[in-house]
Design a protein around this motif. Structure first.
Motif, PDB file in Angstrom:
ATOM      1  N   TRP A 100      12.726 -27.453  76.845  1.00 21.90           N
ATOM      2  CA  TRP A 100      12.226 -26.882  75.586  1.00 21.90           C
ATOM      3  C   TRP A 100      12.154 -25.357  75.699  1.00 21.90           C
ATOM      4  CZ3 TRP A 100      12.153 -28.972  71.049  1.00 21.90           C
ATOM      5  CH2 TRP A 100      11.569 -28.248  69.992  1.00 21.90           C
ATOM      6  N   PRO A 101      13.013 -24.644  74.958  1.00 29.84           N
ATOM      7  CA  PRO A 101      12.915 -23.176  74.928  1.00 29.84           C
ATOM      8  C   PRO A 101      11.759 -22.744  74.034  1.00 29.84           C
ATOM      9  CG  PRO A 101      15.118 -23.974  74.293  1.00 29.84           C
ATOM     10  CD  PRO A 101      14.182 -25.134  74.233  1.00 29.84           C
ATOM     11  N   ARG A 102      11.251 -21.554  74.278  1.00 29.89           N
ATOM     12  CA  ARG A 102      10.221 -21.007  73.398  1.00 29.89           C
ATOM     13  C   ARG A 102      10.808 -20.836  72.004  1.00 29.89           C
ATOM     14  NH1 ARG A 102       6.027 -19.722  76.483  1.00 29.89           N
ATOM     15  NH2 ARG A 102       6.483 -19.674  78.722  1.00 29.89           N
ATOM     16  N   SER A 103      10.077 -21.305  71.011  1.00 32.07           N
ATOM     17  CA  SER A 103      10.632 -21.368  69.659  1.00 32.07           C
ATOM     18  C   SER A 103      11.023 -19.996  69.129  1.00 32.07           C
ATOM     19  CB  SER A 103       9.636 -22.038  68.721  1.00 32.07           C
ATOM     20  OG  SER A 103       8.414 -21.329  68.711  1.00 32.07           O
ATOM     21  N   SER A 104      10.265 -18.964  69.479  1.00 32.43           N
ATOM     22  CA  SER A 104      10.595 -17.624  68.963  1.00 32.43           C
ATOM     23  C   SER A 104      11.943 -17.149  69.500  1.00 32.43           C
ATOM     24  CB  SER A 104       9.491 -16.631  69.324  1.00 32.43           C
ATOM     25  OG  SER A 104       9.293 -16.587  70.716  1.00 32.43           O
ATOM     26  N   THR A 105      12.297 -17.552  70.728  1.00 33.61           N
ATOM     27  CA  THR A 105      13.604 -17.146  71.256  1.00 33.61           C
ATOM     28  C   THR A 105      14.732 -17.844  70.495  1.00 33.61           C
ATOM     29  OG1 THR A 105      13.724 -18.874  72.963  1.00 33.61           O
ATOM     30  CG2 THR A 105      12.569 -16.839  73.529  1.00 33.61           C
ATOM     31  N   MET A 106      14.487 -19.060  70.032  1.00 37.44           N
ATOM     32  CA  MET A 106      15.518 -19.752  69.252  1.00 37.44           C
ATOM     33  C   MET A 106      15.727 -19.085  67.900  1.00 37.44           C
ATOM     34  SD  MET A 106      15.156 -23.823  70.082  1.00 37.44           S
ATOM     35  CE  MET A 106      13.376 -24.018  69.977  1.00 37.44           C
ATOM     36  N   LEU A 107      14.670 -18.485  67.347  1.00 39.28           N
ATOM     37  CA  LEU A 107      14.813 -17.811  66.056  1.00 39.28           C
ATOM     38  C   LEU A 107      15.604 -16.516  66.173  1.00 39.28           C
ATOM     39  CD1 LEU A 107      11.205 -18.301  64.635  1.00 39.28           C
ATOM     40  CD2 LEU A 107      13.298 -19.468  63.909  1.00 39.28           C
ATOM     41  N   HIS A 108      15.463 -15.817  67.286  1.00 32.33           N
ATOM     42  CA  HIS A 108      16.126 -14.529  67.438  1.00 32.33           C
ATOM     43  C   HIS A 108      17.481 -14.626  68.125  1.00 32.33           C
ATOM     44  CE1 HIS A 108      11.911 -13.097  66.799  1.00 32.33           C
ATOM     45  NE2 HIS A 108      12.545 -12.124  66.168  1.00 32.33           N
ATOM     46  N   ASP A 109      17.668 -15.675  68.916  1.00 32.67           N
ATOM     47  CA  ASP A 109      18.877 -15.795  69.733  1.00 32.67           C
ATOM     48  C   ASP A 109      19.379 -17.237  69.652  1.00 32.67           C
ATOM     49  OD1 ASP A 109      20.592 -14.366  71.219  1.00 32.67           O
ATOM     50  OD2 ASP A 109      19.365 -14.257  73.030  1.00 32.67           O
ATOM     51  N   THR A 110      19.525 -17.730  68.449  1.00 30.67           N
ATOM     52  CA  THR A 110      19.657 -19.161  68.198  1.00 30.67           C
ATOM     53  C   THR A 110      20.763 -19.812  69.021  1.00 30.67           C
ATOM     54  OG1 THR A 110      18.858 -18.808  65.951  1.00 30.67           O
ATOM     55  CG2 THR A 110      19.939 -20.901  66.416  1.00 30.67           C
ATOM     56  N   TYR A 111      21.971 -19.331  68.905  1.00 30.37           N
ATOM     57  CA  TYR A 111      23.101 -20.042  69.495  1.00 30.37           C
ATOM     58  C   TYR A 111      23.081 -19.966  71.012  1.00 30.37           C
ATOM     59  CZ  TYR A 111      24.476 -20.084  64.655  1.00 30.37           C
ATOM     60  OH  TYR A 111      24.483 -20.281  63.310  1.00 30.37           O
ATOM     61  N   ASP A 112      22.731 -18.807  71.572  1.00 28.76           N
ATOM     62  CA  ASP A 112      22.659 -18.698  73.026  1.00 28.76           C
ATOM     63  C   ASP A 112      21.590 -19.620  73.603  1.00 28.76           C
ATOM     64  OD1 ASP A 112      24.671 -16.878  73.084  1.00 28.76           O
ATOM     65  OD2 ASP A 112      23.393 -15.115  73.389  1.00 28.76           O
ATOM     66  N   VAL A 113      20.430 -19.671  72.944  1.00 29.51           N
ATOM     67  CA  VAL A 113      19.334 -20.488  73.468  1.00 29.51           C
ATOM     68  C   VAL A 113      19.641 -21.976  73.334  1.00 29.51           C
ATOM     69  CG1 VAL A 113      16.907 -21.081  73.170  1.00 29.51           C
ATOM     70  CG2 VAL A 113      17.615 -18.698  73.090  1.00 29.51           C
ATOM     71  N   LEU A 114      20.225 -22.380  72.224  1.00 29.61           N
ATOM     72  CA  LEU A 114      20.592 -23.788  72.068  1.00 29.61           C
ATOM     73  C   LEU A 114      21.685 -24.186  73.054  1.00 29.61           C
ATOM     74  CD1 LEU A 114      20.485 -24.252  68.189  1.00 29.61           C
ATOM     75  CD2 LEU A 114      18.843 -25.057  69.893  1.00 29.61           C
ATOM     76  N   ALA A 115      22.604 -23.252  73.340  1.00 32.55           N
ATOM     77  CA  ALA A 115      23.628 -23.533  74.349  1.00 32.55           C
ATOM     78  C   ALA A 115      23.002 -23.690  75.733  1.00 32.55           C
ATOM     79  CB  ALA A 115      24.664 -22.416  74.362  1.00 32.55           C
TER      80      ALA A 115
END
Length: 586
Positions: free
Chosen positions: A29-44
């Protein structure tokens, strides 16, 4: 693994009978704020880690908040057998001791409130929404709530020389599948479920497992050990819901299925529960009404209506539409609109943010289009935006929508009013065709509002803003749908003793009602304890026998059969008395 600043990454294995054991891989589970700012990299990054394709340094990436082990089908079976073996011993623990366990959880949660909310924020809840969830969890386990449970679980008195008890006995093994939109708060219904004497199995949803794993690993399981609960009393899985539910249905070691989800899925699951002999405890969709009368405190009522947008409207117990007295509709709508337009998007750490990414963005647009096509006026909102509030076709946020409609019949046909809407959209209904000029003319409008609220197919919460005692009394007496009715109060706020969840209709299914887990996961048993004295049987000799009406002249017997043959028709009372004494065995 390590997290931010070299700290160990929170890691939660499968919890099997209170013992941590390996699973089959991990959900990261990534920190949700990082997914908002860096969506594709974090989901990858998450995808690589979840599927065993990690690159060097992936497992120590500071953007990670934690990981939860995926459980296996065999572990789901083992959890059931362990729970069945443990539950009778746990149920024999005195109620006061089990209530003390729940009280200890309450104290621990209060002491670790900051840590609790930080986990929720990392998972994606805005700070203010996480604070609301904390308050709800504390009220669920509050001393006042436990005092009510104590009085409701056991009653003892004397009747006819006997000790009479009404006792609620635990159902046995309760299997709980939390909601995906609020997994931790819904999973915490398991704490009073344990307090009632049940064994518990929780399935943390793989789509959002972190907070459930955190609480049950670090708080609930250690407390059960401290209170000497037998091994097997608690298990926590993490697996897709459908196969786990099938396992629970098929197993003789599951007694209750405590399910949070959509109304259609809940109806199907209820049928399956009855087929397999399980008790269904269904917590389903919500479509709450908020009513504003002519004498309401309008600024406060507008604040209550604004709660629609907490978590971008993705809370089942938020108000979904507002019925407003025509005399104050213009002023109320203006107050609410100014508040809605001031809402802004942002990362969950921002204390002023209540909006979250919207899962059903396409459906939101469909519902909005349907309402406008049927006569609603769009006052504001509806655009897709990114975390910086810039318009974007791929934006995860929806600017909050406010609609207004002046006709009740038209409103009843709109999906925005007739269905649960799980996005930031509120419809204000101010029926101009039923306007009343003075309070003396209001009785008909009051009847109309009551009928509209009661016609709602859902029944989770409803709320009213009014000062007139007559109006308040009519609402509290006559609104029959819903598990909770709030008057001149926050729609979503919780209180000790007052149920948080539970409702009627499409919100709770055919067995739906306000949900106090202590009561919903137990069953009532009546007990009579006599001394064995012979006089205890005297009441059988004085039992009042049924008296049947005499035959009507010219009319034959209403039921054919031997009891109505000529030799019996003159002795119906004697026959009835004989039948009763034969039944009693005397």
């Amino acid at each position: 693994m390590t997290g931010p600043a070299g700290e160990a990454l929170p890691t939660y294995p499968v919890l099997l009978g209170g013992v941590s054991v390996p699973g089959e891989g991990w959900v990261h589970w990534p920190r949700s704020s990082t997914m908002l700012h860096d969506t594709y990299d974090v989901l990858a990054l998450k995808a690589r880690l979840d599927h065993g394709r990690a690159r060097p340094g992936d497992d120590t990436d500071p953007r990670l908040a934690g990981r939860v082990a995926r459980s296996t089908p065999a572990q789901a079976d083992t959890a059931l057998s362990l729970a069945r073996a443990a539950q009778p011993s746990w149920a024999r623990v005195p109620l006061e001791r089990r209530l003390a366990f729940v009280s200890a959880f309450h104290d621990l949660l209060r002491d670790r409130a900051e840590e609790f909310t930080a986990v929720l924020v990392a998972e994606g809840h805005p700070v203010r929404v996480a604070g609301w969830a904390l308050a709800a969890a504390l009220n669920l386990t509050h001393p006042g709530t436990l005092e009510h449970a104590r009085s409701a679980m056991v009653w003892e008195g004397a009747q006819a020389g006997r000790r009479v008890r009404l006792v609620r006995k635990p159902d046995g093994v309760v299997c709980l599948d939390p909601a995906r939109n609020a997994p931790l708060l819904t999973a915490l219904a398991g704490v009073p479920t344990l307090g009632a004497g049940n064994a518990l199995i929780v399935n943390a949803p793989p789509s959002v497992p972190l907070s459930v794993a955190y609480v049950f690993h670090t708080m609930v399981a250690p407390l059960l050990t401290r209170f000497e609960a037998p091994p097997g009393t608690l298990s926590m899985l993490c697996a897709p819901a459908r196969p786990v539910l099938r396992t629970w249905l098929a197993s003789p070691d599951c007694d209750d299925i405590f399910f949070f989800g959509g109304s259609r899925q809940g109806a199907e699951l209820t049928r399956s529960c009855l087929e397999y002999g399980k008790k269904p405890v269904m917590e389903l969709a919500g479509n709450d009404a908020l009513v504003v009368w002519r004498d309401a405190d309008l600024p406060q009522a507008a604040e209550a209506a604004l709660e629609r947008y907490q978590g971008s409207g993705q809370l089942c117990l938020a108000p979904k539409f507002t019925l407003v007295h025509p005399a104050v509709a213009q002023e109320f709508t203006a107050l609410l609109r100014s508040r809605v337009e001031a809402l802004r998007v942002g990362p969950p750490e921002d204390p002023d943010v209540v909006l979250t990414p919207v899962i059903k963005r396409a459906e939101c647009q469909d519902v909005l289009d349907d309402a406008v096509a049927k006569g609603a006026e769009l006052l504001c909102g509806g655009e897709l935006v990114d975390v910086h509030s810039k318009p974007s076709r791929r934006g995860p946020f929806v600017r909050p929508v406010l609609l207004r409609v002046g006709d009740l019949r038209a409103a009843a046909q709109m999906r925005a009013v007739a269905e649960e809407t799980f996005f930031p959209l509120m419809c204000v209904i101010a029926p101009q065709d039923t306007a009343s000029d003075t309070p003396a003319d209001d009785e008909g409008l009051l009847e109309t509002f009551l009928a509209f609220v009661n016609a709602n197919r859902y029944g989770l919460r409803n709320s009213l803003w009014a000062r007139d005692p007559h109006v308040i009394e009519r609402f509290t007496d006559e609104v029959t749908n819903g598990g909770v009715l709030k008057v001149n109060d926050s729609h979503i706020a919780t209180l000790p003793v007052l149920p948080i969840i539970g409702g009627t209709g499409l919100s709770g299914g055919v067995f739906g009602e306000a949900n106090i887990p202590f009561l919903r996961t137990t069953r009532l048993q009546g007990i009579s304890i006599g001394t064995g004295a012979a006089e205890h049987f005297d009441h059988l000799a004085t039992t009042t026998l049924p008296r049947l009406p005499p035959p009507q002249p010219g009319k034959g017997p209403s039921h054919p059969g031997p009891a109505h043959s000529p030799e019996h028709t003159g002795n119906r009372e004697q026959a009835a008395a004989q039948e009763l004494t034969d039944h009693l065995g005397i």
